[in-house]
Design a protein around this motif. Structure first.
Motif, PDB file in Angstrom:
ATOM      1  N   GLY A 114     -19.212  12.326  -7.483  1.00  0.00           N
ATOM      2  CA  GLY A 114     -18.642  11.815  -8.724  1.00  0.00           C
ATOM      3  C   GLY A 114     -17.330  11.101  -8.529  1.00  0.00           C
ATOM      4  N   GLY A 115     -16.999  10.792  -7.279  1.00  0.00           N
ATOM      5  CA  GLY A 115     -15.711  10.179  -6.975  1.00  0.00           C
ATOM      6  C   GLY A 115     -15.704   8.672  -7.126  1.00  0.00           C
ATOM      7  N   GLU A 116     -14.553   8.095  -6.822  1.00  0.00           N
ATOM      8  CA  GLU A 116     -14.372   6.646  -6.887  1.00  0.00           C
ATOM      9  C   GLU A 116     -13.703   6.197  -5.594  1.00  0.00           C
ATOM     10  OE1 GLU A 116     -13.268   3.732 -10.458  1.00  0.00           O
ATOM     11  OE2 GLU A 116     -11.536   4.855  -9.755  1.00  0.00           O
ATOM     12  N   ALA A 117     -14.244   5.141  -5.000  1.00  0.00           N
ATOM     13  CA  ALA A 117     -13.731   4.659  -3.719  1.00  0.00           C
ATOM     14  C   ALA A 117     -12.939   3.363  -3.920  1.00  0.00           C
ATOM     15  CB  ALA A 117     -14.873   4.425  -2.745  1.00  0.00           C
ATOM     16  N   THR A 118     -11.836   3.246  -3.206  1.00  0.00           N
ATOM     17  CA  THR A 118     -11.012   2.040  -3.250  1.00  0.00           C
ATOM     18  C   THR A 118     -11.107   1.336  -1.905  1.00  0.00           C
ATOM     19  OG1 THR A 118      -9.462   3.130  -4.749  1.00  0.00           O
ATOM     20  CG2 THR A 118      -8.729   1.108  -3.689  1.00  0.00           C
ATOM     21  N   VAL A 128       0.845  -1.188   0.000  1.00  0.00           N
ATOM     22  CA  VAL A 128       0.000   0.000   0.000  1.00  0.00           C
ATOM     23  C   VAL A 128       0.880   1.238   0.000  1.00  0.00           C
ATOM     24  CG1 VAL A 128      -1.740   1.275   1.276  1.00  0.00           C
ATOM     25  CG2 VAL A 128      -1.791  -1.206   1.265  1.00  0.00           C
ATOM     26  N   PRO A 129       0.743   2.132  -0.984  1.00  0.00           N
ATOM     27  CA  PRO A 129       1.553   3.341  -0.997  1.00  0.00           C
ATOM     28  C   PRO A 129       1.182   4.255   0.156  1.00  0.00           C
ATOM     29  CG  PRO A 129      -0.164   3.469  -2.651  1.00  0.00           C
ATOM     30  CD  PRO A 129      -0.192   2.068  -2.111  1.00  0.00           C
ATOM     31  N   ALA A 130       2.145   5.044   0.604  1.00  0.00           N
ATOM     32  CA  ALA A 130       1.874   5.985   1.680  1.00  0.00           C
ATOM     33  C   ALA A 130       0.856   7.018   1.220  1.00  0.00           C
ATOM     34  CB  ALA A 130       3.179   6.679   2.096  1.00  0.00           C
ATOM     35  N   VAL A 131      -0.101   7.286   2.082  1.00  0.00           N
ATOM     36  CA  VAL A 131      -1.140   8.251   1.731  1.00  0.00           C
ATOM     37  C   VAL A 131      -0.571   9.655   1.800  1.00  0.00           C
ATOM     38  CG1 VAL A 131      -3.386   9.175   2.385  1.00  0.00           C
ATOM     39  CG2 VAL A 131      -2.941   6.737   2.591  1.00  0.00           C
ATOM     40  N   THR A 132      -0.735  10.409   0.757  1.00  0.00           N
ATOM     41  CA  THR A 132      -0.253  11.772   0.715  1.00  0.00           C
ATOM     42  C   THR A 132      -1.434  12.716   0.650  1.00  0.00           C
ATOM     43  OG1 THR A 132      -0.099  11.674  -1.702  1.00  0.00           O
ATOM     44  CG2 THR A 132       1.878  11.117  -0.457  1.00  0.00           C
ATOM     45  N   ALA A 133      -1.196  13.960   0.982  1.00  0.00           N
ATOM     46  CA  ALA A 133      -2.257  14.958   1.001  1.00  0.00           C
ATOM     47  C   ALA A 133      -2.561  15.443  -0.403  1.00  0.00           C
ATOM     48  CB  ALA A 133      -1.850  16.119   1.905  1.00  0.00           C
ATOM     49  N   GLN A 134      -3.095  14.553  -1.220  1.00  0.00           N
ATOM     50  CA  GLN A 134      -3.422  14.921  -2.586  1.00  0.00           C
ATOM     51  C   GLN A 134      -4.751  15.654  -2.619  1.00  0.00           C
ATOM     52  OE1 GLN A 134      -3.453  11.230  -4.697  1.00  0.00           O
ATOM     53  NE2 GLN A 134      -1.243  10.993  -4.682  1.00  0.00           N
ATOM     54  N   SER A 135      -4.863  16.544  -3.570  1.00  0.00           N
ATOM     55  CA  SER A 135      -6.065  17.358  -3.669  1.00  0.00           C
ATOM     56  C   SER A 135      -7.293  16.543  -4.027  1.00  0.00           C
ATOM     57  CB  SER A 135      -5.854  18.465  -4.711  1.00  0.00           C
ATOM     58  OG  SER A 135      -5.558  17.904  -5.986  1.00  0.00           O
ATOM     59  N   ASP A 136      -7.099  15.358  -4.660  1.00  0.00           N
ATOM     60  CA  ASP A 136      -8.248  14.566  -5.069  1.00  0.00           C
ATOM     61  C   ASP A 136      -8.694  13.560  -4.013  1.00  0.00           C
ATOM     62  OD1 ASP A 136      -6.098  12.902  -5.249  1.00  0.00           O
ATOM     63  OD2 ASP A 136      -6.690  11.975  -7.141  1.00  0.00           O
ATOM     64  N   THR A 137      -8.034  13.530  -2.860  1.00  0.00           N
ATOM     65  CA  THR A 137      -8.451  12.648  -1.777  1.00  0.00           C
ATOM     66  C   THR A 137      -9.523  13.357  -0.963  1.00  0.00           C
ATOM     67  OG1 THR A 137      -6.273  11.597  -1.644  1.00  0.00           O
ATOM     68  CG2 THR A 137      -7.732  11.358   0.252  1.00  0.00           C
ATOM     69  N   LEU A 138     -10.734  12.820  -0.996  1.00  0.00           N
ATOM     70  CA  LEU A 138     -11.880  13.483  -0.376  1.00  0.00           C
ATOM     71  C   LEU A 138     -12.180  12.963   1.023  1.00  0.00           C
ATOM     72  CD1 LEU A 138     -14.145  13.417  -3.564  1.00  0.00           C
ATOM     73  CD2 LEU A 138     -12.787  15.346  -2.722  1.00  0.00           C
ATOM     74  N   LYS A 139     -12.049  11.648   1.215  1.00  0.00           N
ATOM     75  CA  LYS A 139     -12.346  11.070   2.529  1.00  0.00           C
ATOM     76  C   LYS A 139     -11.724   9.691   2.623  1.00  0.00           C
ATOM     77  CE  LYS A 139     -16.280   9.893   5.580  1.00  0.00           C
ATOM     78  NZ  LYS A 139     -15.872  10.765   6.719  1.00  0.00           N
ATOM     79  N   ALA A 177     -11.105   4.543   0.679  1.00  0.00           N
ATOM     80  CA  ALA A 177     -10.614   5.871   0.312  1.00  0.00           C
ATOM     81  C   ALA A 177     -11.389   6.388  -0.891  1.00  0.00           C
ATOM     82  CB  ALA A 177      -9.125   5.820  -0.005  1.00  0.00           C
ATOM     83  N   LEU A 178     -11.994   7.556  -0.740  1.00  0.00           N
ATOM     84  CA  LEU A 178     -12.760   8.184  -1.815  1.00  0.00           C
ATOM     85  C   LEU A 178     -11.926   9.290  -2.441  1.00  0.00           C
ATOM     86  CD1 LEU A 178     -15.538   8.459  -3.280  1.00  0.00           C
ATOM     87  CD2 LEU A 178     -16.136  10.176  -1.551  1.00  0.00           C
ATOM     88  N   ARG A 179     -11.760   9.218  -3.758  1.00  0.00           N
ATOM     89  CA  ARG A 179     -10.971  10.213  -4.474  1.00  0.00           C
ATOM     90  C   ARG A 179     -11.721  10.674  -5.715  1.00  0.00           C
ATOM     91  NH1 ARG A 179      -7.147   6.470  -2.607  1.00  0.00           N
ATOM     92  NH2 ARG A 179      -5.557   7.398  -1.262  1.00  0.00           N
ATOM     93  N   GLY A 180     -11.454  11.905  -6.103  1.00  0.00           N
ATOM     94  CA  GLY A 180     -12.107  12.456  -7.292  1.00  0.00           C
ATOM     95  C   GLY A 180     -12.268  13.952  -7.172  1.00  0.00           C
ATOM     96  N   SER A 181     -12.940  14.537  -8.128  1.00  0.00           N
ATOM     97  CA  SER A 181     -13.142  15.987  -8.131  1.00  0.00           C
ATOM     98  C   SER A 181     -14.317  16.398  -7.260  1.00  0.00           C
ATOM     99  CB  SER A 181     -13.368  16.477  -9.563  1.00  0.00           C
ATOM    100  OG  SER A 181     -14.474  15.804 -10.153  1.00  0.00           O
ATOM    101  N   SER A 182     -15.227  15.435  -6.955  1.00  0.00           N
ATOM    102  CA  SER A 182     -16.374  15.723  -6.089  1.00  0.00           C
ATOM    103  C   SER A 182     -16.805  14.440  -5.403  1.00  0.00           C
ATOM    104  CB  SER A 182     -17.542  16.290  -6.904  1.00  0.00           C
ATOM    105  OG  SER A 182     -18.071  15.316  -7.782  1.00  0.00           O
ATOM    106  N   SER A 211     -17.751   2.925  -7.102  1.00  0.00           N
ATOM    107  CA  SER A 211     -18.056   4.296  -7.511  1.00  0.00           C
ATOM    108  C   SER A 211     -18.882   4.970  -6.424  1.00  0.00           C
ATOM    109  CB  SER A 211     -18.833   4.299  -8.830  1.00  0.00           C
ATOM    110  OG  SER A 211     -20.114   3.731  -8.650  1.00  0.00           O
ATOM    111  N   ALA A 212     -18.945   6.292  -6.466  1.00  0.00           N
ATOM    112  CA  ALA A 212     -19.782   7.025  -5.521  1.00  0.00           C
ATOM    113  C   ALA A 212     -21.236   6.599  -5.686  1.00  0.00           C
ATOM    114  CB  ALA A 212     -19.624   8.525  -5.757  1.00  0.00           C
ATOM    115  N   ALA A 213     -21.620   6.260  -6.911  1.00  0.00           N
ATOM    116  CA  ALA A 213     -22.985   5.798  -7.171  1.00  0.00           C
ATOM    117  C   ALA A 213     -23.267   4.486  -6.443  1.00  0.00           C
ATOM    118  CB  ALA A 213     -23.199   5.635  -8.672  1.00  0.00           C
TER     119      ALA A 213
END
Length: 207
Positions: free
Chosen positions: A85-89, A46-57, A77-82, A106-108
């Motif tokens: 509309g994000g994608e969770a891993t 697992v890569p170290a989590v960084t404070a990326q702008s697309d990491t939402l929660k 982990a939920l990432r995306g522009s919103s 997906s967020a859906a």
């Protein structure tokens, strides 16, 4: 004659003392970063989590799963522009740092069951975001883990899981299963197979 022999001796000495460029190049140690670049990437870690702008929660929980001696780390982990509309891993990482399960949602997938709680026919984006965040907060609730993984009254059903794997898991009274809802009614259930040494999907657990 004497001068010619002396000149030839000097030329030979100069040639013999000149550095061998091929030997010098072959004997040079490559920089450490060049050697590291040639090593294959460990994609199971697992890569170290960084404070990326697309990491939402990000939601994490530790629970016994693949081992009874040390808990695994469950992460969503939920990432995306919103948020909507994000994608969770979804990942499960064992105590040794090895990712033993990964699934994309997906967020859906997280939002779909909101229809059962809606008072009206539509929801605002803010309400949708709130629901998705709530789903994530409750994703690893204690009620979603069960021991044993297979109940005493559960009977084998032909499908994704083969009979030997089912029978072996059935013998494990301390085995643990984890269930999660995808979409409106797709209730999935997974467990660690001691026979296959991997996470398997358990059949017969629909909506």
């Amino acid at each position: 004659m004497r001068y010619s022999a002396l000149a030839a001796l000097l030329l030979c000495t100069a040639a013999c003392s000149a550095p061998d460029s091929a030997q010098t190049t072959a004997g040079t140690t490559a920089p450490a970063d060049s050697a590291a670049a040639l090593e294959p990437m460990d994609t199971a870690r697992v890569p170290a989590v960084t404070a990326q702008s697309d990491t939402l929660k990000i939601v994490r929980a530790r629970h016994l799963f693949s081992s009874l001696s040390a808990p695994d780390l469950f992460t969503l982990a939920l990432r995306g522009s919103s948020v909507v509309g994000g994608e969770a891993t979804l990942t499960i990482t064992d105590a040794g740092g090895q990712v033993i399960f990964r699934e994309m949602l997906s967020a859906a997938d997280l939002e779909a069951s909101m229809v059962y709680e809606m008072a009206g026919s539509s929801a605002t984006e803010a309400q949708r975001e709130t629901f998705i965040r709530k789903r994530m907060d409750e994703f690893f609730a204690a009620k979603n883990f069960s021991t044993p993984a297979l109940g005493a009254r559960e009977a084998y059903q032909p499908g994704e899981l083969d009979r030997p794997t089912w029978d072996e898991l059935k013998k494990q009274p301390k085995s643990v299963s984890f269930q999660y809802l995808v979409g409106k009614e797709d209730r999935r259930r997974i467990a660690w197979s001691p026979l296959k040494k991997q996470v398997v999907h358990l059949p017969g657990f629909g909506g």
